[in-house]
Design an enzyme around this catalytic site. Sequence first.
Site, PDB file in Angstrom:
ATOM      1  N   ILE A 206      40.609  38.890  34.382  1.00  0.00           N
ATOM      2  CA  ILE A 206      40.718  38.919  32.919  1.00  0.00           C
ATOM      3  C   ILE A 206      42.187  38.878  32.497  1.00  0.00           C
ATOM      4  O   ILE A 206      42.558  38.193  31.542  1.00  0.00           O
ATOM      5  CB  ILE A 206      40.054  40.201  32.372  1.00  0.00           C
ATOM      6  CG1 ILE A 206      38.529  40.123  32.530  1.00  0.00           C
ATOM      7  CG2 ILE A 206      40.424  40.434  30.906  1.00  0.00           C
ATOM      8  CD1 ILE A 206      37.797  41.400  32.137  1.00  0.00           C
TER       9      ILE A 206
ATOM     10  N   ASP B  94      53.232  48.497  41.744  1.00  0.00           N
ATOM     11  CA  ASP B  94      52.037  49.289  41.447  1.00  0.00           C
ATOM     12  C   ASP B  94      52.323  50.042  40.142  1.00  0.00           C
ATOM     13  O   ASP B  94      53.361  50.718  40.049  1.00  0.00           O
ATOM     14  CB  ASP B  94      51.802  50.268  42.612  1.00  0.00           C
ATOM     15  CG  ASP B  94      50.471  50.993  42.524  1.00  0.00           C
ATOM     16  OD1 ASP B  94      50.065  51.367  41.403  1.00  0.00           O
ATOM     17  OD2 ASP B  94      49.844  51.199  43.581  1.00  0.00           O
TER      18      ASP B  94
ATOM     19  N   SER C 244      40.329  47.866  27.642  1.00  0.00           N
ATOM     20  CA  SER C 244      39.443  49.009  27.800  1.00  0.00           C
ATOM     21  C   SER C 244      38.144  48.539  28.465  1.00  0.00           C
ATOM     22  O   SER C 244      38.135  47.539  29.185  1.00  0.00           O
ATOM     23  CB  SER C 244      39.202  49.632  26.419  1.00  0.00           C
ATOM     24  OG  SER C 244      38.412  50.782  26.527  1.00  0.00           O
TER      25      SER C 244
ATOM     26  N   LYS D 273      39.112  54.995  30.834  1.00  0.00           N
ATOM     27  CA  LYS D 273      39.118  54.063  29.694  1.00  0.00           C
ATOM     28  C   LYS D 273      39.024  54.810  28.359  1.00  0.00           C
ATOM     29  O   LYS D 273      39.612  54.379  27.362  1.00  0.00           O
ATOM     30  CB  LYS D 273      37.964  53.057  29.829  1.00  0.00           C
ATOM     31  CG  LYS D 273      38.077  52.139  31.057  1.00  0.00           C
ATOM     32  CD  LYS D 273      39.284  51.211  30.994  1.00  0.00           C
ATOM     33  CE  LYS D 273      39.214  50.153  32.097  1.00  0.00           C
ATOM     34  NZ  LYS D 273      40.349  49.219  32.068  1.00  0.00           N
TER      35      LYS D 273
ATOM     36  N   ILE E 245      32.682  39.633  32.762  1.00  0.00           N
ATOM     37  CA  ILE E 245      33.373  38.350  32.736  1.00  0.00           C
ATOM     38  C   ILE E 245      33.191  37.655  34.083  1.00  0.00           C
ATOM     39  O   ILE E 245      33.508  38.236  35.148  1.00  0.00           O
ATOM     40  CB  ILE E 245      34.877  38.544  32.426  1.00  0.00           C
ATOM     41  CG1 ILE E 245      35.060  39.249  31.063  1.00  0.00           C
ATOM     42  CG2 ILE E 245      35.614  37.203  32.445  1.00  0.00           C
ATOM     43  CD1 ILE E 245      34.466  38.534  29.854  1.00  0.00           C
TER      44      ILE E 245
END
Length: 271
Positions: free
Chosen positions: A26, A71, A148, A166, A195
């Site tokens: 995404i 990271d 989120s 989240k 997705i």
Amino acid sequence: MDIQKYLPSDLFHGKTVFVTGGGSGINLGIARSFAAVGAKVAICGRTQSKLDAARAELESLGAKVLTAALDVRDYDALVDAMEKTRRDLGPVSVLVCGAAGNFLCKTEELSPKGFRSVVDIDLVGSFHACRAAYEQLKETQGSILFVSAGQSLIPYIAQAHAGAAKAGIDNLMRNLALEWGPYGIRSNSIVPGPIAGTEGMRRLAPGDIGKKLEGVIPLRRFGEAEEIGNAAVFLASPLAAYITGTTLVVDGGQNLPGAGLFGQIVMDALS
Ligand code: COA
């Protein structure tokens, strides 16, 4: 890309967009959409090979690209990457906090380290990115977008770790809208649905689970990374200049029936 049919290809000309976790999935879709409307793009992630492949894609769309292998749990590394971004691409106008980790695990089987890893990557990593980008966002009167998840809105079985992370992200989003709004910085979240072709889908809805889930999404299909990118470009653009502190759900209606069916399918698969 479709976005070029509807928005000017120089909408973000001269602007720099920084995407955490931008090497794949995404987040890469979001980076592609910004590149397609003229932005310079910085992406960070843990895997250099993914960043290299993403760089090639973004450059093929005409973007100037910077990659940083790091990271998001390492604040100092993010501070360095932000400074390098400012030096090479100019100050950050849009920060996308997308880096995330997840897996399916019933809470009674989840180790403290597993819970902490997800909260550290998703929530603490998002704070790190915002804090590291703050001075640049203040200078550009920029915009923050958090990636989120539906787990922030409703409880999902085997997702206590992601839900906590989240929900924390969405509260951080609202806090920053409140605190940084006076500096002209906007802060919003996007809740993507499932997705297609992403690591998240491979981890949360492998094989049969995915097929069953697709059949109960109101729009009866998985989304495309590009569709999350479209929403991100809209929220960061002047079209959304008065929108801050909000969550835009881009999920084909997936969360409307609740998480019960997902829970049933997942519990069957886990038992
Ligand atoms: N089920 C239960 N626990 C799991 C797990 C799983 N599938 N995968 C990891 N964990 C636990 C580990 O067992 C470990 O805890 P322990 O030492 O007490 O056993 C803890 O999580 C940390 O694992 P580790 O692999 O050392 O962490 P990491 O920091 O290298 O990786 C993760 C972070 C765990 C989030 C890993 O899944 C990851 O790197 N994900 C990135 C990509 C991703 O998830 N993308 C999709 C986003 S939607």
